[in-house]
Design a protein around this motif. Structure first.
Motif, mmCIF file in Angstrom:
data_model
loop_
_atom_site.group_PDB
_atom_site.id
_atom_site.type_symbol
_atom_site.label_atom_id
_atom_site.label_comp_id
_atom_site.label_asym_id
_atom_site.label_seq_id
_atom_site.Cartn_x
_atom_site.Cartn_y
_atom_site.Cartn_z
ATOM 1 N N VAL A 35 58.187 95.906 -10.996
ATOM 2 C CA VAL A 35 57.796 96.776 -11.970
ATOM 3 C C VAL A 35 56.333 96.855 -11.438
ATOM 4 C CG1 VAL A 35 57.051 94.723 -13.521
ATOM 5 C CG2 VAL A 35 57.223 97.137 -14.363
ATOM 6 N N TYR A 36 55.845 98.285 -11.934
ATOM 7 C CA TYR A 36 54.446 98.789 -11.495
ATOM 8 C C TYR A 36 53.978 99.266 -12.767
ATOM 9 C CZ TYR A 36 50.785 101.357 -8.965
ATOM 10 O OH TYR A 36 49.602 101.669 -8.140
ATOM 11 N N CYS B 108 49.958 97.617 -9.245
ATOM 12 C CA CYS B 108 50.625 97.132 -8.200
ATOM 13 C C CYS B 108 51.581 96.634 -8.431
ATOM 14 C CB CYS B 108 49.592 95.807 -7.695
ATOM 15 S SG CYS B 108 49.820 94.487 -9.043
ATOM 16 N N TRP B 109 52.609 96.346 -7.413
ATOM 17 C CA TRP B 109 54.320 96.296 -7.665
ATOM 18 C C TRP B 109 54.308 94.642 -7.809
ATOM 19 C CZ3 TRP B 109 58.109 99.134 -8.544
ATOM 20 C CH2 TRP B 109 57.980 100.347 -8.427
ATOM 21 N N ILE B 110 54.978 94.266 -9.053
ATOM 22 C CA ILE B 110 55.246 92.840 -9.558
ATOM 23 C C ILE B 110 56.819 92.647 -9.364
ATOM 24 C CG2 ILE B 110 55.096 91.332 -11.455
ATOM 25 C CD1 ILE B 110 52.711 92.746 -12.367
ATOM 26 N N THR B 111 57.074 91.482 -8.476
ATOM 27 C CA THR B 111 58.336 91.153 -8.666
ATOM 28 C C THR B 111 58.759 90.028 -9.442
ATOM 29 O OG1 THR B 111 58.750 92.226 -6.312
ATOM 30 C CG2 THR B 111 60.286 90.638 -7.010
ATOM 31 N N PHE B 112 59.931 90.074 -10.253
ATOM 32 C CA PHE B 112 60.262 88.918 -10.877
ATOM 33 C C PHE B 112 61.607 88.426 -10.333
ATOM 34 C CE2 PHE B 112 57.541 91.496 -14.104
ATOM 35 C CZ PHE B 112 56.928 90.278 -14.695
ATOM 36 N N ARG B 113 61.612 87.262 -10.126
ATOM 37 C CA ARG B 113 63.012 86.425 -9.748
ATOM 38 C C ARG B 113 63.332 85.522 -10.760
ATOM 39 N NH1 ARG B 113 59.567 86.925 -5.347
ATOM 40 N NH2 ARG B 113 60.530 88.171 -3.492
ATOM 41 N N TYR C 52 53.336 89.049 -6.835
ATOM 42 C CA TYR C 52 52.481 90.294 -6.568
ATOM 43 C C TYR C 52 51.465 89.902 -5.620
ATOM 44 C CZ TYR C 52 49.202 88.573 -10.225
ATOM 45 O OH TYR C 52 48.298 87.727 -10.735
ATOM 46 N N ARG C 53 50.921 91.163 -5.205
ATOM 47 C CA ARG C 53 49.492 91.167 -4.258
ATOM 48 C C ARG C 53 48.362 91.464 -5.105
ATOM 49 N NH1 ARG C 53 51.418 89.929 0.838
ATOM 50 N NH2 ARG C 53 49.250 90.098 1.340
ATOM 51 N N ASP C 54 47.074 90.534 -4.942
ATOM 52 C CA ASP C 54 46.010 90.895 -5.631
ATOM 53 C C ASP C 54 44.670 90.839 -4.555
ATOM 54 O OD1 ASP C 54 43.758 91.170 -7.184
ATOM 55 O OD2 ASP C 54 43.838 89.002 -7.822
ATOM 56 N N LYS C 55 44.322 92.015 -4.160
ATOM 57 C CA LYS C 55 43.181 92.100 -3.183
ATOM 58 C C LYS C 55 43.711 91.663 -1.949
ATOM 59 C CE LYS C 55 39.539 91.735 -6.615
ATOM 60 N NZ LYS C 55 38.313 90.769 -6.940
ATOM 61 N N GLY C 56 44.902 92.003 -1.651
ATOM 62 C CA GLY C 56 45.646 91.646 -0.351
ATOM 63 C C GLY C 56 46.272 90.228 -0.150
ATOM 64 N N LYS C 57 45.936 89.605 -1.088
ATOM 65 C CA LYS C 57 46.647 88.240 -1.046
ATOM 66 C C LYS C 57 47.815 88.100 -1.979
ATOM 67 C CE LYS C 57 42.201 85.798 -0.065
ATOM 68 N NZ LYS C 57 41.221 84.809 -0.562
ATOM 69 N N LEU D 109 59.915 101.183 -11.961
ATOM 70 C CA LEU D 109 60.817 100.033 -11.715
ATOM 71 C C LEU D 109 61.505 100.405 -10.712
ATOM 72 C CD1 LEU D 109 61.798 100.010 -15.408
ATOM 73 C CD2 LEU D 109 60.710 97.894 -14.262
ATOM 74 N N ALA D 110 62.235 99.314 -9.780
ATOM 75 C CA ALA D 110 62.510 99.399 -8.485
ATOM 76 C C ALA D 110 63.158 98.137 -8.063
ATOM 77 C CB ALA D 110 61.847 99.958 -7.325
ATOM 78 N N ASN D 111 63.993 98.154 -7.288
ATOM 79 C CA ASN D 111 64.510 97.120 -6.298
ATOM 80 C C ASN D 111 65.360 95.926 -7.207
ATOM 81 O OD1 ASN D 111 63.162 98.081 -4.134
ATOM 82 N ND2 ASN D 111 61.519 96.939 -4.439
#
Length: 296
Positions: A53-54, A211-216, A243-248, A290-292
Motif C-alpha cells: 500500500v502507498y 512510500c510503498w509499505i509491504t504487509f506479510r 518499507y524504506r525510510d530515507k533509503g534504509k 495498492l499493488a502486488n
C-alpha cells in the motif's frame, strides 16, 4: 461511490464447463457464483498473504476507510424457518423458496410482482417480471457479518482488527465490534458468540507516507465446531510490515504470532479483497495506491 475494491475470489465461464446447464443460473440466485472459482481459503486452514500500500501525505488524518479485508463465504442454504428451526436446505429447496421470498440482507420478505401506476405488471428488458419485497415473512438466511480481518484507518488511527463468530447462523442483531479509539491492543470485546480484537494500532500521524509499505501476513484460521457452535482450536495471526525510510529498509513485526479468535463458523472459507471501502456516510474523496497481492 463508497467503495472501489478488487476481489481475488472469482469464477469464469470455464469454471462452469461440463456442469449441468442450470448450475450457473442457480448459483446466481444463491449468490454463490464465486464459490465455483478460485481464490478461496478453506475453512479452518492456514495461509500466507502479501500486498503493498502507498499512502500519500495528502490523505487527511480524519479518513475512515478499510484498504484490505478478508471475508467469509456464507452459505445461503443455511436458513431459519418462520417457526424458528435452523436448517440447511438443498439447492433445489432454496431455489423453490426464492420463488416466493426476497431476502433483503438476511431477512425474508414476500416476493411480489412490481406494478406500474396503471396496475400492470412491470417487466425488464428481457420481458421477465420485476419483483419487489413485500412484508417480512419470518424467514432468515445466512448473510455473513463483519469481516474476519480488516486493515484500515479510523478516528486518527491505523488499525488491524480481527473478528470471530462461532454462531452457525449469524445473529445480525449482535453488533459486537471493537472500537478502534477505545479498545486496547489484544483485549477482545466479546458477546456470547462473537469476539472482536484490535490486533494492532498506530497513530495515523506515525504511519509512513509517500512510500510503498509491504504487509506479510500469516493466518491460522480458527477451527469451529459447526452446528455445535464451539471453538475447536483458536487461530493465530502474524503480521510483518516492511518499507524504506530515507533509503534504509525498515522491518516491523507488528503482530507477533498472536493466539487470536479469527474467522466465521461457515461451511466454506475466506477470500481477500483490497481497495477503498469508505466507512460511514463520508463523501470526502479518498485516494491511495495498492499493488502486488499474492497468497500461498
Amino acid at each position: 461511490k463508497g467503495r472501489a475494491e478488487f476481489s481475488y475470489c472469482y469464477a469464469t465461464s470455464d469454471d462452469f464447463k461440463g456442469k449441468p446447464a442450470d448450475t450457473y443460473k442457480k448459483a446466481q440466485i444463491m449468490k454463490t457464483v464465486y464459490h465455483h472459482g478460485k481464490g478461496a481459503c478453506p475453512q479452518g486452514s492456514s495461509r500466507d498473504y502479501e500486498f503493498s500500500v502507498y499512502i500519500p501525505s495528502t490523505l487527511g488524518s480524519d479518513v475512515s476507510t478499510i484498504f484490505a479485508q478478508w471475508h467469509g463465504m456464507p452459505d445461503r442454504t443455511l436458513v431459519q424457518t418462520p417457526q424458528g428451526e435452523v436448517k440447511t436446505l438443498t439447492v433445489d429447496e432454496f431455489i423453490e423458496l426464492d420463488k416466493s421470498t426476497i431476502f433483503k440482507k438476511n431477512i425474508g420478505h414476500e416476493k411480489k410482482v412490481k406494478l406500474d401506476k396503471q396496475g400492470n405488471p412491470v417487466k425488464d428488458k428481457q420481458g421477465n417480471p420485476v419483483y419487489v419485497a413485500g412484508k417480512a415473512n419470518g424467514w432468515l438466511v445466512e448473510q455473513g457479518g463483519y469481516p474476519p480481518l480488516a486493515f484500515g484507518f479510523s478516528g486518527g488511527w491505523f488499525y488491524i482488527k480481527a473478528n470471530s463468530d462461532r454462531r452457525w447462523l449469524t445473529d445480525k442483531d449482535d453488533r459486537c465490534n471493537a472500537n478502534v479509539e477505545r479498545t486496547q491492543i489484544m483485549k477482545p470485546v466479546t458477546s456470547e458468540y462473537k469476539a472482536s480484537t484490535i490486533a494492532y494500532k498506530m497513530p495515523f500521524a506515525d504511519f509512513p507516507k509517500d512510500c510503498w509499505i509491504t504487509f506479510r501476513i500469516h493466518i491460522d484460521w480458527t477451527v469451529y465446531g459447526k452446528e455445535a457452535e464451539t471453538i475447536v482450536k483458536p487461530g493465530m495471526l502474524d503480521v510483518q510490515m516492511d518499507y524504506r525510510d530515507k533509503g534504509k529498509k525498515v522491518s516491523k513485526h507488528i503482530v507477533d504470532n498472536e493466539k487470536i479468535l479469527i474467522g466465521r463458523n461457515d461451511k466454506d472459507g475466506y477470500y481477500f479483497k483490497f481497495g477503498i471501502y469508505r466507512v460511514g456516510n463520508s463523501t470526502k474523496p479518498v485516494c491511495y495506491n495498492l499493488a502486488n497481492y499474492s497468497e500461498r
